[in-house]
Design a protein around this motif. Structure first.
Motif, PDB file in Angstrom:
ATOM      1  N   ASP A 453       0.830  -1.191   0.000  1.00  0.00           N
ATOM      2  CA  ASP A 453       0.000   0.000   0.000  1.00  0.00           C
ATOM      3  C   ASP A 453       0.872   1.252   0.000  1.00  0.00           C
ATOM      4  N   SER A 454       0.525   2.204  -0.863  1.00  0.00           N
ATOM      5  CA  SER A 454       1.187   3.509  -0.940  1.00  0.00           C
ATOM      6  C   SER A 454       2.705   3.364  -0.954  1.00  0.00           C
ATOM      7  N   THR A 462       1.135   6.221  -4.957  1.00  0.00           N
ATOM      8  CA  THR A 462       0.316   5.956  -3.763  1.00  0.00           C
ATOM      9  C   THR A 462      -0.591   4.752  -3.903  1.00  0.00           C
ATOM     10  N   GLU A 463      -0.557   4.081  -5.045  1.00  0.00           N
ATOM     11  CA  GLU A 463      -1.442   2.939  -5.250  1.00  0.00           C
ATOM     12  C   GLU A 463      -0.633   1.666  -5.457  1.00  0.00           C
ATOM     13  N   ARG A 464      -1.119   0.602  -4.850  1.00  0.00           N
ATOM     14  CA  ARG A 464      -0.529  -0.721  -5.061  1.00  0.00           C
ATOM     15  C   ARG A 464      -0.675  -1.119  -6.529  1.00  0.00           C
TER      16      ARG A 464
END
Length: 610
Positions: A453-454, A462-464
């Motif tokens: 995560d992040s 910020t995104e997986r």
């Protein structure tokens, strides 16, 4: 700018002349050091299209603002020249002690041009530089050269080529401190063409820093944060710790990239090495991690000597799983022979695996069985000596593969694919294809670090992201390449930097930079420095005639792996090309370099049209 001397030692071997070359202060402001300064010098000195083995090529050893300070991870430096593999400028990063000594020498780097009439070595010690005859060293293995020059000049550290470099083998590298390789681009052959056997460097100065007390405090904090439990475990097992884990993920290159899982991976991993042949650990200047392997064993009645170090992950995979070899002793001896002859272990491993597959398919008369440790040792020496078929391989694996129809050779722009299977790290596959220096695992993003995560909020990541997801990867690939290029400009070791996750440590690295140089950078400015310096490679490549048609992967990587955790997931060719196009748009790259608008945005307008 503090943290640098503002000059390079300029060595003209043809004229036997040694001079100082002043570096424009603006270059340091734009590029900081390392990769950026080296690339600017080559753009100035070596016209695109220059033959890599011609006297007109130049080899540059370059440091950054941290070399010579004793900072953990700053034992590293860069060597750059036009590569005989790519026909464009390519850089190689190497640890040990030569970079530290160069950082205390009064010079930020060394430029070597021309061609000596007879073999020579360069001695830089106590503020004096001179060329000395090296006829007695020519033909000697790198370990012998290291020992002789250290005995002759106590206190120096040595970078040398072996017989492979003298014979202009494309696999030839420059061996530092007897067991650290500036490998991949074939720069050992460039030194061989110049008849420069070695450089021997001893520093004597304190690095001029903007805020020595502030730097000392930040340096101590950096070392303290670095040595957590995970890093200590890494030091104990070294890069070899990852073999079994990568095999379980289906991304351990096996059987010449036909598979991603090696059933005997545990037999050549870090744990097995520690239980059997490991006798010690070495380090680079100022680094507490001590990840370098030192081994002792025998294979076929031949001794593996501790002075040549021990096999790291890339070597264990290239001469192990890639060739289906699970004999640690054979791999260790092959690693030693590569270091002694002065050859890159990835390049040699890919060549031998290609020969094994060619033998299996009946493309060559020689029988080279998969997994045969004795055959691997023999072929290392055949390539190093340029004997028989080994001569053709040493002349260039890509050329030989085209001649015999070995379309399965794992090459990008003539550079052997390293030991990270791109079908399970598709963003890294994009980096392989797009890098102007050919396939490299030390520049791009490893997709596994995005499966959290992040991953890197400071950089807007910020995104997986799934490691198999190709669509949308161009943007994040470029961001992490810029981050890594910033590191390669400082120059810092990748094992002391954390690009993602809770241990992300770039704010502290930028604080160290401020104390060293007086330059304060925010996250965006940091990435701009990295992009600017990476762009210089593309600018040179474009002007040397290398276009986007070369930005591709070998066909095998668009086919599915047959088994394991990454099976059945080939990279879709159409999606891959779409991401390549998206990458070009983001970077402002053109078929022949960089757009004028991109050059202006990077502060490189003076290079437009040159």
């Amino acid at each position: 700018m503090n943290g640098v001397y503002g000059r390079y030692l300029d060595v003209d071997l043809t004229q036997e002349a040694l001079r100082e070359r002043e570096i424009p202060p603006r270059w340091y402001e734009l590029h900081l050091g390392g990769r950026g300064i080296a690339a600017r010098l080559l753009l100035d000195l070596v016209p695109p299209g220059t033959d890599a083995l011609a006297p007109e090529n130049a080899v540059i050893w370059a440091t950054g603002p941290f070399q010579g300070t004793g900072l953990a991870g700053a034992g590293r430096h860069v060597v750059m020249a036009v590569s005989p593999k790519t026909g464009s400028i390519a850089d190689s990063y190497v640890g040990g002690y030569v970079g530290h000594e160069l950082g205390r020498s009064g010079y930020d780097g060394i430029i070597v041009r021309g061609q000596a009439r007879e073999p020579v070595y360069l001695l830089l010690a106590a503020g004096r530089a001179e060329l000395r005859a090296a006829a007695d060293l020519w033909g000697r293995m790198t370990g012998d050269v290291d020992a002789i020059l250290k005995g002759r000049h106590p206190g120096v550290h040595v970078a040398a080529i072996g017989p492979a470099g003298e014979k202009l083998a494309t696999q030839a590298c420059i061996i530092h401190d007897a067991n650290r390789a500036a490998g991949r681009p074939g720069l050992g052959a460039v030194l061989g063409s110049k008849r420069l056997k070695a450089i021997a460097v001893q520093g004597h100065l304190e690095k001029p820093l903007a805020d020595p007390a502030g730097f000392a405090r930040a340096q101590a904090a950096f070392a303290h944060d670095l040595m957590d439990e995970g890093t200590q475990r890494f030091g104990e097992l070294g890069t070899a710790r990852g073999l079994a884990w990568l095999s379980a993920m289906g991304i351990l290159p096996t059987r010449n990239f036909q598979e991603g899982t090696f059933d005997r991976a545990a037999e050549i991993g870090g744990e097995r090495m520690a239980e059997t042949i490991l006798i010690g650990r070495e380090t680079c200047a100022g680094c507490p991690v001590r990840c370098k392997r030192v081994v002792k064993t025998t294979f076929g009645g031949r001794e593996v000597q501790p002075g040549y170090g021990g096999p790291e992950y890339e070597t264990l995979a290239a001469l192990g799983s890639l060739c289906l070899c699970a004999d640690l002793a054979a791999i260790a001896l092959s690693n030693q022979l590569c270091n002694a002859y002065g050859m890159d272990t990835i390049s040699v491993g890919v060549a031998i695996a290609t020969l094994m597959e060619a033998s299996e398919k009946g493309l060559i008369a020689e029988r080279i069985p998969w997994g045969d440790g004795g055959a691997i040792v023999a072929w290392v020496e055949r390539i190093g000596r340029r004997e028989g078929l080994g001569d053709a391989i040493a002349a260039g694996l890509d050329r030989w593969a085209r001649e015999v129809g070995a379309g399965f050779a794992a090459l990008v722009k003539g550079v052997e694919v390293p030991m990270h299977e791109p079908r399970g790290k598709v963003g890294l596959g994009l980096s392989y294809a797009l890098s102007p220096r050919g396939a490299t695992h030390m520049e791009g993003m490893h997709d596994t670090m995005l499966e959290t995560d992040s991953p890197t909020p400071e950089l807007g990541i910020t995104e997986r992201m799934d490691r198999f997801a190709l669509r949308g990867k161009a943007r994040v690939v470029a961001t992490y390449e810029d981050l890594r290029s910033f590191v390669n400009s400082l120059v810092l070791c990748s094992f002391v930097t954390q690009d993602a996750g809770p241990r992300y440590n770039y704010p502290l690295i930028r604080e160290l930079l401020r104390h060293a140089t007086g330059i304060e950078l925010g996250p965006e400015e940091m990435l701009t420095v990295g992009e600017r310096n990476f762009a210089l490679l593309r600018l040179y490549a474009g002007r040397a005639g290398h276009g986007p048609e070369e930005d591709r992967l070998p066909p095998r990587f668009h086919e599915p792996l047959p088994r394991g955790a990454s099976a059945g997931r080939p990279m879709d060719p159409a999606t891959f090309r779409a991401e390549v196009a998206a990458y070009y748009r983001r970077r402002g790259w053109t078929k022949d370099g960089l757009s004028a608008a991109k050059l202006r945005s990077l502060g490189l307008e003076d290079l437009a049209g040159t």
